[in-house]
Design a protein around this motif. Structure first.
Motif, PDB file in Angstrom:
ATOM      1  N   SER A  61      15.400  23.132  54.768  1.00  0.00           N
ATOM      2  CA  SER A  61      14.502  24.260  55.002  1.00  0.00           C
ATOM      3  C   SER A  61      13.451  24.382  53.907  1.00  0.00           C
ATOM      4  N   ARG A  62      13.687  23.779  52.726  1.00  0.00           N
ATOM      5  CA  ARG A  62      12.722  23.898  51.634  1.00  0.00           C
ATOM      6  C   ARG A  62      11.391  23.246  51.984  1.00  0.00           C
ATOM      7  N   ASN A  63      11.382  22.372  53.008  1.00  0.00           N
ATOM      8  CA  ASN A  63      10.137  21.722  53.392  1.00  0.00           C
ATOM      9  C   ASN A  63       9.124  22.686  53.989  1.00  0.00           C
ATOM     10  N   GLN A  64       9.549  23.898  54.323  1.00  0.00           N
ATOM     11  CA  GLN A  64       8.609  24.890  54.821  1.00  0.00           C
ATOM     12  C   GLN A  64       7.581  25.271  53.756  1.00  0.00           C
ATOM     13  N   LEU A  65       7.868  24.968  52.513  1.00  0.00           N
ATOM     14  CA  LEU A  65       6.941  25.293  51.430  1.00  0.00           C
ATOM     15  C   LEU A  65       5.789  24.308  51.339  1.00  0.00           C
ATOM     16  N   THR A  66       5.951  23.110  51.888  1.00  0.00           N
ATOM     17  CA  THR A  66       4.955  22.057  51.699  1.00  0.00           C
ATOM     18  C   THR A  66       4.504  21.493  53.035  1.00  0.00           C
ATOM     19  N   ASP A  67       3.317  20.897  53.021  1.00  0.00           N
ATOM     20  CA  ASP A  67       2.759  20.289  54.230  1.00  0.00           C
ATOM     21  C   ASP A  67       3.249  18.865  54.444  1.00  0.00           C
ATOM     22  N   GLY A  68       3.858  18.256  53.429  1.00  0.00           N
ATOM     23  CA  GLY A  68       4.348  16.888  53.528  1.00  0.00           C
ATOM     24  C   GLY A  68       4.872  16.436  52.184  1.00  0.00           C
ATOM     25  N   ALA A  69       5.439  15.224  52.148  1.00  0.00           N
ATOM     26  CA  ALA A  69       6.059  14.739  50.915  1.00  0.00           C
ATOM     27  C   ALA A  69       5.788  13.261  50.698  1.00  0.00           C
ATOM     28  N   ILE A  70       5.536  12.905  49.444  1.00  0.00           N
ATOM     29  CA  ILE A  70       5.530  11.516  48.980  1.00  0.00           C
ATOM     30  C   ILE A  70       6.849  11.333  48.252  1.00  0.00           C
ATOM     31  N   MET A  71       7.628  10.383  48.683  1.00  0.00           N
ATOM     32  CA  MET A  71       9.039  10.347  48.265  1.00  0.00           C
ATOM     33  C   MET A  71       9.430   8.981  47.724  1.00  0.00           C
ATOM     34  N   MET A  72       9.979   8.971  46.509  1.00  0.00           N
ATOM     35  CA  MET A  72      10.615   7.777  45.954  1.00  0.00           C
ATOM     36  C   MET A  72      12.117   7.982  46.093  1.00  0.00           C
ATOM     37  N   ALA A  73      12.687   7.363  47.104  1.00  0.00           N
ATOM     38  CA  ALA A  73      14.103   7.578  47.426  1.00  0.00           C
ATOM     39  C   ALA A  73      14.922   6.358  47.034  1.00  0.00           C
ATOM     40  N   LEU A  74      16.088   6.600  46.445  1.00  0.00           N
ATOM     41  CA  LEU A  74      16.971   5.508  46.060  1.00  0.00           C
ATOM     42  C   LEU A  74      18.309   5.537  46.798  1.00  0.00           C
ATOM     43  N   ALA A  75      18.670   6.682  47.386  1.00  0.00           N
ATOM     44  CA  ALA A  75      19.999   6.815  47.975  1.00  0.00           C
ATOM     45  C   ALA A  75      19.989   6.882  49.495  1.00  0.00           C
ATOM     46  N   LEU A  76      18.827   6.976  50.113  1.00  0.00           N
ATOM     47  CA  LEU A  76      18.774   7.084  51.569  1.00  0.00           C
ATOM     48  C   LEU A  76      19.163   5.767  52.238  1.00  0.00           C
ATOM     49  N   ARG A  77      19.631   5.882  53.484  1.00  0.00           N
ATOM     50  CA  ARG A  77      19.955   4.713  54.294  1.00  0.00           C
ATOM     51  C   ARG A  77      18.941   4.596  55.419  1.00  0.00           C
ATOM     52  N   PRO A  78      18.770   3.396  55.974  1.00  0.00           N
ATOM     53  CA  PRO A  78      17.757   3.237  57.022  1.00  0.00           C
ATOM     54  C   PRO A  78      17.882   4.238  58.151  1.00  0.00           C
ATOM     55  N   GLU A  79      19.108   4.520  58.578  1.00  0.00           N
ATOM     56  CA  GLU A  79      19.301   5.434  59.713  1.00  0.00           C
ATOM     57  C   GLU A  79      18.938   6.874  59.392  1.00  0.00           C
ATOM     58  N   ASP A  80      18.763   7.185  58.117  1.00  0.00           N
ATOM     59  CA  ASP A  80      18.426   8.563  57.741  1.00  0.00           C
ATOM     60  C   ASP A  80      17.036   8.966  58.224  1.00  0.00           C
ATOM     61  N   GLY A  81      16.225   7.984  58.598  1.00  0.00           N
ATOM     62  CA  GLY A  81      14.909   8.319  59.125  1.00  0.00           C
ATOM     63  C   GLY A  81      14.986   9.228  60.331  1.00  0.00           C
ATOM     64  N   ARG A  82      16.105   9.146  61.088  1.00  0.00           N
ATOM     65  CA  ARG A  82      16.272   9.991  62.269  1.00  0.00           C
ATOM     66  C   ARG A  82      16.540  11.448  61.904  1.00  0.00           C
ATOM     67  N   ARG A  83      16.840  11.714  60.628  1.00  0.00           N
ATOM     68  CA  ARG A  83      17.141  13.082  60.203  1.00  0.00           C
ATOM     69  C   ARG A  83      15.908  13.810  59.668  1.00  0.00           C
ATOM     70  N   ARG A  84      14.778  13.120  59.678  1.00  0.00           N
ATOM     71  CA  ARG A  84      13.553  13.778  59.239  1.00  0.00           C
ATOM     72  C   ARG A  84      13.175  14.890  60.202  1.00  0.00           C
ATOM     73  N   ARG A  85      12.754  16.019  59.661  1.00  0.00           N
ATOM     74  CA  ARG A  85      12.345  17.130  60.512  1.00  0.00           C
ATOM     75  C   ARG A  85      11.145  16.724  61.357  1.00  0.00           C
ATOM     76  N   PRO A  86      11.217  16.897  62.670  1.00  0.00           N
ATOM     77  CA  PRO A  86      10.087  16.497  63.532  1.00  0.00           C
ATOM     78  C   PRO A  86       8.786  17.153  63.070  1.00  0.00           C
ATOM     79  N   GLY A  87       7.761  16.331  62.962  1.00  0.00           N
ATOM     80  CA  GLY A  87       6.453  16.852  62.593  1.00  0.00           C
ATOM     81  C   GLY A  87       6.226  17.026  61.114  1.00  0.00           C
ATOM     82  N   TYR A  88       7.220  16.720  60.282  1.00  0.00           N
ATOM     83  CA  TYR A  88       7.041  16.860  58.833  1.00  0.00           C
ATOM     84  C   TYR A  88       6.589  15.522  58.263  1.00  0.00           C
ATOM     85  N   PRO A  89       5.356  15.425  57.758  1.00  0.00           N
ATOM     86  CA  PRO A  89       4.845  14.140  57.262  1.00  0.00           C
ATOM     87  C   PRO A  89       5.551  13.683  55.989  1.00  0.00           C
TER      88      PRO A  89
END
Length: 329
Positions: free
Chosen positions: A108-136
């Motif tokens: 829910s914290r993404n409501q504060l921002t219009d989008g994110a530039i992210m350096m991720a080290l722990a995510l897995r490929p399938e986690d892309g499906r957990r992105r909030r729809p419409g959140y860049p």
């Protein structure tokens, strides 16, 4: 705004055009409005403008750790590029924790921002499906997510091969990889693979005792080299540290034990942080194009936020150079 319009002798619409920096306002009219705003102390209500536009004007730069200087070095160029598009940058620290990275994608914290530039080290490929729809989101680094997540990458594999080629050309034959842990994250795996491929291309053997595990900090770099020496293991004639923090820690350990760099052991790092230029000896390091990294990441994010695609590829790989300094000559 009504008071400003009256003081400047223009309509409220003209004041709105000046506040929103529309181009089609005559310079003398714009100046009258700006003078009236300054005289009256008028400041546009950013919250109200955000509600009307459906945007906050804020973007997040999400980094795993500030102890690795490369993440801090990226922040400055990202802020400069974002300001050119009218964005303010918020820094989010995840400490490489998977749950915190997931919250950036879906929390829910993404409501504060219009989008994110992210350096991720722990995510897995399938986690892309957990992105909030419409959140860049734009990923920076080697991690790739399923779906339509855009990505700016550093050529870790090719850069690591370039390091091995350089060391082999200097006549080095026993190369240590410091910070080896291919199971930890994709960046480490890519540098490890590039290292092994470089050895094979140079006709050099990969010695298991020279694949040294360590966290990517100065303290852990120093400790790993001290433990290697204390165990009486054969020394390499060159060390490729997975990042500059590790390399600087290794340099301290070698110097304290009387091992001469580069006469006895050449040393190369990765990231080309500022300290690399001022160590004694100065540190050879892979220098990724951080400015291009920031420029592409911000532009890609802005295109998603504004809904105006710029024709860029969904994955961009920036360039690098090997800065050869005293530690490997």
């Amino acid at each position: 705004m009504h008071d400003v319009a009256r003081a400047a002798g223009v309509s409220q619409r003209t004041v709105s055009n000046v506040v929103n920096d529309y181009a089609y306002v005559r310079p003398e009219t714009r100046q009258r409005v700006l003078d009236a705003m300054a005289e009256l102390g008028y400041v546009p209500n950013a919250a109200a403008r955000s509600l009307r536009a459906g945007r906050t004007g804020l973007i997040a730069l999400v980094v795993p750790d500030f102890r690795a200087r490369i993440f801090a070095d990226l922040a400055g160029p990202v802020v400069r590029e974002a300001e050119a598009f009218g964005y303010t940058v918020l820094i989010e620290l995840t400490e490489s924790e998977r749950e915190r990275e997931l919250k950036v994608l879906a929390g829910s914290r993404n409501q504060l921002t219009d989008g994110a530039i992210m350096m991720a080290l722990a995510l897995r490929p399938e986690d892309g499906r957990r992105r909030r729809p419409g959140y860049p989101v734009v990923l920076v680094g080697d991690e790739a997510l399923e779906g339509d997540v855009q990505h700016v990458a550093i050529p870790n594999r090719e850069a690591s091969k370039a390091v091995v080629r350089h060391l082999a050309a200097q006549g080095r034959r026993r190369l240590m990889l410091l910070g080896y842990n291919p199971a930890e994250h994709q960046t480490g795996r890519m540098r490890w693979r590039g290292f092994l491929e470089g050895l094979a291309e140079a006709g050099l053997a990969a010695h298991e005792e020279l694949l040294v595990e360590a966290g990517w900090t100065r303290a852990e770099g120093q400790q790993a080299i001290e433990e290697h020496l204390d165990a009486g293991r054969a020394m390499p004639d060159a060390i490729f540290a997975m990042n500059d923090s590790l390399a600087l820690g290794a340099l301290r350990a070698l110097q304290e034990r009387g091992v001469r760099v580069p006469e006895e052991v050449a040393l190369v790092g990765f990231d080309d942080v500022e300290e690399a230029r001022y160590s004694t000896p100065s540190l050879t390091s892979v220098s990724p194009d951080v400015e291009a990294l920031a420029r592409n990441a911000v532009a890609m994010l802005h295109e998603q936020i504004s809904g105006r695609p710029g024709g860029r590829e969904p994955r961009i790989v920036v360039d690098f150079r090997l800065e050869v300094r005293e530690s490997s000559r």
